[in-house]
Motif scaffolding. Structure first.
Motif: not given
Length: 194
Positions: A111-121, A136-140, A143-145, A156-164
């Motif tokens: 039920h955690q709304k915004s957990p930390g990220g996942s090193p595995s992912l 992974v960026p879509a999941m993050y 949830r606000g991860s 890369d710093a742009k890896a979590f930018e919105r894509k598809r």
């Protein structure tokens, strides 16, 4: 720790012990389809430990005489171990659209709304971007991860930018898990998805 000491100090035997441990856990704990013989939370736990060995020993080169004797050369489990790719793929398939693990067996509903990220992912994003790069960026985002230390140093710093995928999360396929004898029938999106 054997992998770290083996690679840093160049102690071949320690690296070999770490690889044999990796292989034993992989072979005893994961099935042919990449899923553990346990539940999603165990799948995630086992994989975190194995990914540490795979990341640490990546690029380690066994001496020629040792390589001939033991059948080992330059280590790159992400390239040379097809089962590792299946195990990482299973990590995606066992998730809800917002990134939480599906509820199955002793894996409880988070039920955690915004957990930390996942090193595995994030390791998956780095080593298999074609499977993980957009998901992974879509999941993050949903949830606000926040990315972990791994992402800071390896992506890369742009890896979590919105894509598809838009903010509403992933449109994941329905999946049958043969080893678990379960099917994941998807319904809804976001935090209330099933």
């Amino acid at each position: 720790s054997m992998a770290v000491v083996g690679k840093c100090l160049g102690i071949t035997e320690f690296s070999d012990v770490a690889l044999r441990g990796y292989e034993a856990i992989r072979d005893e704990s994961f099935g042919w389809d990449g899923f553990s013989h346990e539940t999603p939370s165990y799948n995630d736990m086992y994989l975190q430990l194995l990914l540490g060995v795979a990341e640490t020993l990546r690029g380690f080169r066994f001496p020629r005489d040792y390589a001939k004797q033991r059948g080992r050369g330059r280590v790159d489990l992400f390239k040379d171990d097809p089962k590792l790719r299946l195990m990482l793929r299973a990590l995606l398939d066992e998730r809800r659209p917002d990134g939480r693990l599906m509820t199955l067996g002793d894996t409880h509903q988070s039920h955690q709304k915004s957990p930390g990220g996942s090193p595995s992912l994030e390791i998956g994003m780095n080593r298999y971007p074609e499977d993980y790069g957009d998901r992974v960026p879509a999941m993050y985002r949903l949830r606000g991860s926040r990315p972990t230390e791994y992402a800071v140093f390896h992506l890369d710093a742009k890896a979590f930018e919105r894509k598809r995928y838009p903010r509403k999360g992933l449109d994941l396929p329905e999946v049958y898990f043969p080893r678990w004898m379960n099917a994941m029938l998807r319904h809804g999106t976001g935090f209330d998805s099933t």
